[in-house]
Design a protein around this motif. Structure first.
Motif, PDB file in Angstrom:
ATOM      1  N   GLU A  76       0.831  -1.196   0.000  1.00  0.00           N
ATOM      2  CA  GLU A  76       0.000   0.000   0.000  1.00  0.00           C
ATOM      3  C   GLU A  76       0.870   1.251   0.000  1.00  0.00           C
ATOM      4  O   GLU A  76       1.737   1.409   0.849  1.00  0.00           O
ATOM      5  CB  GLU A  76      -0.909   0.004   1.230  1.00  0.00           C
ATOM      6  N   ALA A 120       3.637  -0.154  -6.887  1.00  0.00           N
ATOM      7  CA  ALA A 120       2.187  -0.160  -7.066  1.00  0.00           C
ATOM      8  C   ALA A 120       1.722   1.108  -7.772  1.00  0.00           C
ATOM      9  O   ALA A 120       0.822   1.075  -8.626  1.00  0.00           O
ATOM     10  CB  ALA A 120       1.501  -0.297  -5.709  1.00  0.00           C
ATOM     11  N   ALA A 121       2.346   2.232  -7.430  1.00  0.00           N
ATOM     12  CA  ALA A 121       2.001   3.490  -8.090  1.00  0.00           C
ATOM     13  C   ALA A 121       2.351   3.449  -9.573  1.00  0.00           C
ATOM     14  O   ALA A 121       1.603   3.964 -10.411  1.00  0.00           O
ATOM     15  CB  ALA A 121       2.714   4.658  -7.407  1.00  0.00           C
ATOM     16  N   ALA A 177       2.429   0.687 -11.407  1.00  0.00           N
ATOM     17  CA  ALA A 177       1.454  -0.215 -12.029  1.00  0.00           C
ATOM     18  C   ALA A 177       0.144   0.522 -12.288  1.00  0.00           C
ATOM     19  O   ALA A 177      -0.500   0.341 -13.339  1.00  0.00           O
ATOM     20  CB  ALA A 177       1.235  -1.436 -11.142  1.00  0.00           C
ATOM     21  N   HIS A 178      -0.263   1.353 -11.347  1.00  0.00           N
ATOM     22  CA  HIS A 178      -1.491   2.135 -11.532  1.00  0.00           C
ATOM     23  C   HIS A 178      -1.299   3.185 -12.623  1.00  0.00           C
ATOM     24  O   HIS A 178      -2.173   3.373 -13.485  1.00  0.00           O
ATOM     25  CB  HIS A 178      -1.868   2.801 -10.211  1.00  0.00           C
ATOM     26  N   HIS A 179      -0.163   3.855 -12.599  1.00  0.00           N
ATOM     27  CA  HIS A 179       0.117   4.919 -13.561  1.00  0.00           C
ATOM     28  C   HIS A 179       0.063   4.385 -14.999  1.00  0.00           C
ATOM     29  O   HIS A 179      -0.490   5.039 -15.885  1.00  0.00           O
ATOM     30  CB  HIS A 179       1.497   5.501 -13.261  1.00  0.00           C
ATOM     31  N   SER A 184      -1.463   1.611 -16.054  1.00  0.00           N
ATOM     32  CA  SER A 184      -2.406   0.495 -16.006  1.00  0.00           C
ATOM     33  C   SER A 184      -2.950   0.072 -17.368  1.00  0.00           C
ATOM     34  O   SER A 184      -3.261  -1.101 -17.567  1.00  0.00           O
ATOM     35  CB  SER A 184      -3.573   0.838 -15.070  1.00  0.00           C
ATOM     36  N   ARG A 185      -3.063   0.976 -18.316  1.00  0.00           N
ATOM     37  CA  ARG A 185      -3.513   0.615 -19.665  1.00  0.00           C
ATOM     38  C   ARG A 185      -2.380   0.673 -20.683  1.00  0.00           C
ATOM     39  O   ARG A 185      -2.634   0.520 -21.882  1.00  0.00           O
ATOM     40  CB  ARG A 185      -4.633   1.569 -20.113  1.00  0.00           C
ATOM     41  N   ASP A 236       2.923  -3.352 -18.288  1.00  0.00           N
ATOM     42  CA  ASP A 236       2.883  -4.242 -17.126  1.00  0.00           C
ATOM     43  C   ASP A 236       4.149  -4.043 -16.304  1.00  0.00           C
ATOM     44  O   ASP A 236       5.264  -4.060 -16.851  1.00  0.00           O
ATOM     45  CB  ASP A 236       2.789  -5.709 -17.559  1.00  0.00           C
TER      46      ASP A 236
END
Length: 239
Positions: A19, A24-25, A27-29, A31-32, A35
């Motif tokens: 968290e 993780a940030a 991966a979110h950034h 995300s489309r 990977d």
């Protein structure tokens, strides 16, 4: 196939999908767009990382699949452990640290010649935070790491990057620019708080952008809903 971003490092990398983590940030950034592949090994130094880099990268890109777009190499915090303190078995002498970094980068370059390799220096050390940390066995009353040692390894990492012509993130110097970095960015004198993770995330995004891997430059994976014809959505999947 989506491009891949590989994160290779020690515990600060292994924890990065937690968290508020910088991985993780990322991966979110992306995300489309891409990977993010995690290859973090808590407690590892460059000596051990060099031994396992081949196995660590197995399966990242099978035969016939495009190589990763970029890989971060983030070691040094454990190498910089003082040899005469607790956890001294993790220590790697400075010249060997540089040699190991060169060899790790050479392996990645040989395996994936087009992959952008980004070196990340070890972070600064809050010695008071290390003494207050109760997770390890330290009865000496002395921190097993010092900021002076971390700084020497950070400078050595930057020197290797310059020598090899690789991009580098000097997170040691970057964090020192902020007031109260010791408690703001480091939860135990070494590992990152959410704020510390955010600083590194922003630096990685900037460096990827410098290498042509910005969010704007990468194509969207599969048609965006905004590009679909509302009267015939399936037409978007005909090509």
């Amino acid at each position: 196939m989506r491009p891949k971003l590989v994160l290779f490092g020690d515990s600060i990398t292994e924890e990065s999908f937690g968290e508020g983590g910088w991985g993780a940030a990322l991966a979110h950034h992306f995300s489309r767009k891409a990977d993010v592949v995690l290859r973090g090994y808590s407690g590892y130094n460059t000596r051990w990382a060099l031994k396992v880099v081949g196995r660590a990268m197995e399966g990242v890109c099978p035969d016939g699949v495009a190589p990763p777009a970029a890989a971060t190499v983030f070691f040094g915090a454990n190498d910089a452990t003082l040899p005469d303190r607790c956890c001294g078995f993790q220590h790697v002498p400075l010249p060997e640290y540089q040699s190991n970094l060169r060899a790790i980068c050479a392996y990645l370059r040989e395996r994936w010649s087009s992959t952008v390799i980004i070196l990340i220096t070890p972070p600064p050390i809050d010695e008071d935070g290390r003494l207050r940390d109760t997770s390890g066995d330290n009865s000496s009353g002395l921190p097993e790491r010092t900021n002076e040692s971390a700084g020497a390894y950070a400078k050595a990492c930057v020197a290797v990057a310059n020598e090899l012509g690789l991009p580098v993130i000097d997170i040691w110097s970057k964090m020192l620019q902020f007031p109260d970095w010791e408690k703001s960015f480091l939860r135990d004198g070494l590992h990152f708080t959410a704020s510390g993770n955010s600083v590194l995330f922003e630096e990685v995004v900037k460096k990827l952008g410098d290498e042509g891997l910005s969010l704007e430059a990468l194509p969207v994976d599969l048609p965006d809903i905004l590009d679909m014809d509302p009267n015939d959505p399936l037409k978007s999947f005909c090509d």
